[in-house]
Enzyme design. Sequence first.
Site, PDB file in Angstrom:
ATOM      1  N   GLY A 138       5.569   3.684  -6.575  1.00 27.92           N
ATOM      2  CA  GLY A 138       4.153   3.924  -6.334  1.00 27.92           C
ATOM      3  C   GLY A 138       3.963   4.634  -5.015  1.00 27.92           C
ATOM      4  O   GLY A 138       4.851   5.320  -4.547  1.00 27.92           O
ATOM      5  N   SER A 139       2.780   4.461  -4.421  1.00 23.93           N
ATOM      6  CA  SER A 139       2.496   5.122  -3.141  1.00 23.93           C
ATOM      7  C   SER A 139       1.106   4.753  -2.662  1.00 23.93           C
ATOM      8  O   SER A 139       0.268   4.289  -3.450  1.00 23.93           O
ATOM      9  CB  SER A 139       2.557   6.656  -3.283  1.00 23.93           C
ATOM     10  OG  SER A 139       3.771   7.081  -3.839  1.00 23.93           O
ATOM     11  N   ASN A 140       0.866   4.981  -1.372  1.00 21.66           N
ATOM     12  CA  ASN A 140      -0.487   5.011  -0.818  1.00 21.66           C
ATOM     13  C   ASN A 140      -0.734   6.418  -0.311  1.00 21.66           C
ATOM     14  O   ASN A 140       0.133   7.014   0.333  1.00 21.66           O
ATOM     15  CB  ASN A 140      -0.647   4.053   0.366  1.00 21.66           C
ATOM     16  CG  ASN A 140      -0.307   2.620   0.018  1.00 21.66           C
ATOM     17  OD1 ASN A 140      -0.604   2.154  -1.067  1.00 21.66           O
ATOM     18  ND2 ASN A 140       0.322   1.917   0.956  1.00 21.66           N
ATOM     19  N   ASN A 167      -2.282   3.854  -6.484  1.00 17.60           N
ATOM     20  CA  ASN A 167      -1.719   3.747  -7.827  1.00 17.60           C
ATOM     21  C   ASN A 167      -2.615   3.096  -8.862  1.00 17.60           C
ATOM     22  O   ASN A 167      -2.238   3.020 -10.028  1.00 17.60           O
ATOM     23  CB  ASN A 167      -0.343   3.056  -7.827  1.00 17.60           C
ATOM     24  CG  ASN A 167       0.605   3.698  -6.856  1.00 17.60           C
ATOM     25  OD1 ASN A 167       1.114   3.049  -5.956  1.00 17.60           O
ATOM     26  ND2 ASN A 167       0.828   4.988  -6.992  1.00 17.60           N
ATOM     27  N   ARG A 173      -3.241  -4.297  -3.285  1.00 23.75           N
ATOM     28  CA  ARG A 173      -2.861  -3.204  -2.393  1.00 23.75           C
ATOM     29  C   ARG A 173      -3.967  -2.154  -2.306  1.00 23.75           C
ATOM     30  O   ARG A 173      -4.273  -1.650  -1.215  1.00 23.75           O
ATOM     31  CB  ARG A 173      -1.536  -2.580  -2.855  1.00 23.75           C
ATOM     32  CG  ARG A 173      -1.064  -1.428  -1.995  1.00 23.75           C
ATOM     33  CD  ARG A 173       0.428  -1.178  -2.185  1.00 23.75           C
ATOM     34  NE  ARG A 173       0.790  -0.956  -3.555  1.00 23.75           N
ATOM     35  CZ  ARG A 173       0.794   0.234  -4.170  1.00 23.75           C
ATOM     36  NH1 ARG A 173       0.444   1.313  -3.480  1.00 23.75           N
ATOM     37  NH2 ARG A 173       1.159   0.353  -5.426  1.00 23.75           N
TER      38      ARG A 173
END
Length: 759
Positions: free
Chosen positions: A210-212, A477, A506
């Site tokens: 995933g990622s931010n 995500n 998150r």
Amino acid sequence: MRYKSVSLIVLACALAGQADAQPQGLEASITRTTYGIPHITAKNWKSIGYGVGYAYAQDNLCMLAEDFATVAGERSLHFGTKEKTSLGFDPLDNLAADTFFRSNLDLATLRRDSLKTSKIARDLSEGYVAGYNRLLRDLGPDRVPEACRGKAWVRPITTDDMLRLTEKNALRSGALVLAQAIADAAPPLEAKAEKVAGLTLPNTEASGLGSNGWAFGAETTANGRGLIVGNPHFPWSGPSRFYQLHITIPGVVDVMGATLAGSPLPTIGFNKDIAWTHTVSAARHTTVFELTLDPADPTRYLVDGKSEAMQVRTIQVPTPEGPVQRTVYTSRFGPLMVIPSAGLNWTKERAFAIRDANSGNNRLIDAWLGINLAKNVGDIRNAVTTTLGIPWVNTIAADRYGNALLADVTAVPNVSAQKIKDCATPRSAPLAQRLIVLDGSKSACEWDQAPGTPAPGLMPASDQAIVERRDYVANSNDSYWLTNPKSPYRVLSPILGTAEVARSLRTRSGLIEIDRRLTGTDGFTSTKVDHETARAMQYANKSLAAELTLDAVLGLCADQADLAAACQTLKSWDRLYNNDSKGAYLFWAFWELADRLPGKWATPFDLKDPVNTPRDLVTTGPVADQLRGALRSAVERLTKEGHALDVAWGSVQFVTRNGENIPIHGAHGNLGVLNVQVSEKVGKTLVPRSGTSYLQIVGFDEQGPVADAILSYAQSTDPASPYYADQTKAYAEKRWNRLPFTPAQIQAAKVGETLKLKE
């Protein structure tokens, strides 16, 4: 007959022969700066690819060579049929991996379709091949890194290898993760029950891929220009690792950032006018078609009442014992697959096929080329929407003019909400959270054709989500829906992700921290974002799960004698996941169980307050008893592992590099931690598998970009390299690297002599 490994002499001859076939007119210079970042300068695109291929192989030859063997379908030959690899989320055996690549990557089609790409894209690929092969020649067999020295799979490559690798990267979030299910699909009388019994549906959340990504515009930054915060959560090992680089053709392109194995230009980064990052999209890039089989033959299926034969293909997989024959089956909708645990069996009545929107997506290099050359977010939007070449990630960008963009525009099946409803089967609803299942007995259930898309059946960009703002956009995500809480996006097709339902901890944590920054309630004096505040936000290691629940948990255990020590540990914990945080592991073990409990929130999700709900832990009745039980289990776990309840987090979660344990801060996103580390349990320790990787903060001043970055696992996978663990240690100490971009900055940070390549 047993295949023998290629000897050093044979490899040397192969390299010598390859040298005669090298393209001429290639010239590139490679200057390395702090942490071994290569700055590649050339006069044309083919020479840029040449320099990138050479530099990448210098740092990661064994890993890249193994990846080329994988996409060639040669893992069984070189590593054995029973050994396992990982193509997506779960391990699969080498024979299945080879079967998948040999049956799904058709070279004739890949070669033909490559002619539709730009000449620049083809030049970059050809140059990369030449650079990789040049390094092999320069090393010679004796100086190949120890991990792969003398191995038959370390060989010169061709553009065919690049075509296969590009296709693999496009399929990474779709058919590739179901490679075992595709390779082992067989009619009822031939089913390989022992192999398919344990297959499960992919779980992207559990995988940690995933990622931010945050983009701030003029209204929220200290200097009124754009600023990007990118934190992709990608694997710490294997070819999905990021690699930092800088490419320059004077007067044409000047871009710095990071890329993946086999990519000849930055896929995340910045130039003098724009900066961008990516986050894994919540959109589905595949659909499953349920086939109604012909009663007379389980290898035929009915469409609109007419019987069609499956395509049956027999392939040969080379192994050390000789070739193994495998049979694969394909329908008009795509290859057949089986996942018995999900009810996706091949019976006499029904079977299941998967179609991937990224199959044949060779547009991705041109899409990223357009981003590399962009001068503002409008150019990025144009590159993404016209190519539909970004395979499975959101694009988040900011420019020097103060504009912020989120484009959740990828190669997605053109399937509307109405079609999903009209084409549902009994399997559709139970699997809806993981897969879109459509009725393959009706031709009307095929993907819709929209005019103007670069490939048939793709959803046009106009039906996907694009947000441009002057304050900020953010993604962690979850879907496009809550890109900015001030203006939730309209509800789109379910294939693009969920809307108007609870977001992950998150996602909520990121939006809460952004709001605190912009309202000045986070401890800083200003209400704007700059490099200093962005750096602090990335390394804060706060846990929203702890913030929402810990006070209630302390109340639940206050009068429990057997939990007194645990209660005191959690009370003293700083509620962070820093390396010196004591009590973090105890809460980690508790939340791993508590997070799964249904009905734990007293205040449910509220569409009017999606950032702050659900919340308020239930502290009475059966839920309270279950929460106490979870804490008791956590105590038992730590005790059994030999850990004190107040063990420091960095003593539990670390990586070992050349015999040295390096503590790693951050934790799983399920805890509401933005600095994600998804770790595997190895004995009594946690070893990061994926998470924070290429972390960048990029803004702009009057001269150009100002970038702070760190690559958590460092540039090289070779233990003998000076760049094997240097950035990992810097990350452990929460340090940053101000990236050198201009010639003067590069000269000041230069390490060693500039390497000049020419042929």
